[in-house]
Design an enzyme around this catalytic site. Structure first.
Site, short mmCIF file in Angstrom:
data_model
loop_
_atom_site.label_atom_id
_atom_site.label_comp_id
_atom_site.label_asym_id
_atom_site.label_seq_id
_atom_site.Cartn_x
_atom_site.Cartn_y
_atom_site.Cartn_z
CG ASP A 73 0.34 -0.68 2.48
OD1 ASP A 73 0.75 -0.16 2.61
OD2 ASP A 73 -0.84 -0.86 3.59
CG ASN A 144 -8.20 -0.07 12.07
OD1 ASN A 144 -7.43 -1.67 11.54
ND2 ASN A 144 -9.07 0.38 11.45
CD GLU A 151 -8.09 1.68 7.66
OE1 GLU A 151 -7.98 1.16 8.20
OE2 GLU A 151 -7.67 2.15 7.55
C1 F6R Z 1 1.74 -1.89 5.88
C2 F6R Z 1 0.04 -1.51 6.35
C3 F6R Z 1 -0.60 -1.28 7.49
C4 F6R Z 1 0.29 -2.21 8.56
C5 F6R Z 1 -0.19 -2.38 10.27
C6 F6R Z 1 0.91 -2.80 11.31
O1 F6R Z 1 1.82 -1.51 4.85
O2 F6R Z 1 -0.20 -1.96 5.40
O3 F6R Z 1 -1.35 -2.53 7.43
O4 F6R Z 1 0.40 -3.12 9.24
O5 F6R Z 1 -0.93 -0.69 9.90
O6 F6R Z 1 0.83 -0.49 11.49
P1 F6R Z 1 2.73 -1.48 12.50
O7 F6R Z 1 3.24 -2.14 11.97
O8 F6R Z 1 3.05 -0.06 12.08
O9 F6R Z 1 1.39 -1.60 13.91
#
Ligand code: F6R
Length: 250
Positions: A73, A144, A151
């Protein structure tokens, strides 16, 4: 449906070490003429894995130059050269220090114009297909329950597309951006794209992930918790540290 495979490690360092080795073992066991195809994540969670892959390159000469990479992403709209773009993150944390060929590393572009977004996302999907599909996908988990920027509410068949970021995701991003500059949207591989990977490693570290881990593993399989859809794939490893695994047995 086979129960998900869950591994709990003492801490994130041990877990990351195991994932780094496990992914390598998998891609090396089935070498492909065009090189392995990796789906990669940003954020704090995969940093230990990336550090280990960099170390293997720098100290043991691991050659990453033939790997094809597709990141999950990117924020949109955002200049790909922005210091907080996921493109910049990947270059700094993995691609440059581990010797990846940047021409083989794809990330959705935060720089595409509104009218070109749909085409850009369709081309991203086509490029994954043309590479032969994802051999290995690394995922982090949002508190979440999101995976990539899928999401709550995301369709399990979704493909790469533009999405609105959840308020909780924007709040977490505010640590990186000035609050008023947090992008409202992102481009993300879909849940269907992620589920098309041959093997998936989802990592979750720290107490802030414990509730999402519990819901994803034990709650209903539904769009409210996008990570719950991973239970429909038979080749997923859940890799947790103790803090994220407080409600997980075994
Ligand atoms: C990042 C992504 C997100 C993160 C998730 C956890 O490319 O796609 O889904 O993996 O928000 O974020 P962290 O690792 O910073 O806790």
């Amino acid at each position: 449906m086979t129960p998900p495979s869950v591994r709990v490690f003492e801490d994130s360092a041990e877990a990351s070490h195991w994932v780094a080795a496990s992914v390598l073992e998998w891609i090396d066991s089935k070498p492909r003429p065009g090189g392995p195809v990796l789906g990669l994540a940003t954020g704090s969670t995969p940093l230990g894995v990336y550090r280990e892959w960099c170390r293997l390159h720098q100290q043991q000469g691991r050659d990453w130059s033939r790997a094809r990479c597709f990141n999950l992403d990117e924020y949109w709209p955002l200049d790909p050269g922005h210091r907080k773009s996921f493109r910049t993150f990947m270059r700094e944390q993995l691609f440059a220090p581990a010797g990846f060929d940047l021409a083989r590393c794809a990330i959705p572009s935060g720089g595409v114009a509104t009218e070109s977004v749909d085409r850009h996302c369709a081309e991203y999907e086509d490029a994954i297909q043309a590479a032969g599909g994802l051999d290995a996908q690394l995922l982090g988990l949002g508190p979440n329950g999101h995976i990539g920027f899928n999401e709550p509410g995301s369709d399990p068949a979704s493909r790469t597309r533009k999405v609105a970021l959840a308020a909780a995701t924007r709040e977490r991003a505010a640590e990186a951006f000035a609050p008023e500059q947090v992008p409202l949207q992102g481009l993300t591989m879909g849940i269907g794209t992620i589920l098309s990977a041959r093997r998936i490693w989802i990592l979750a570290f720290g107490a802030e992930k414990a509730a999402a881990v519990d819901t994803a593993l034990r709650g209903p399989i539904e769009a409210e918790c996008p990570a719950s859809f991973l239970r429909t794939h038979s080749q997923v490893e859940w890799v947790l540290d103790r803090a994220a695994a407080t409600t997980v047995r075994g």
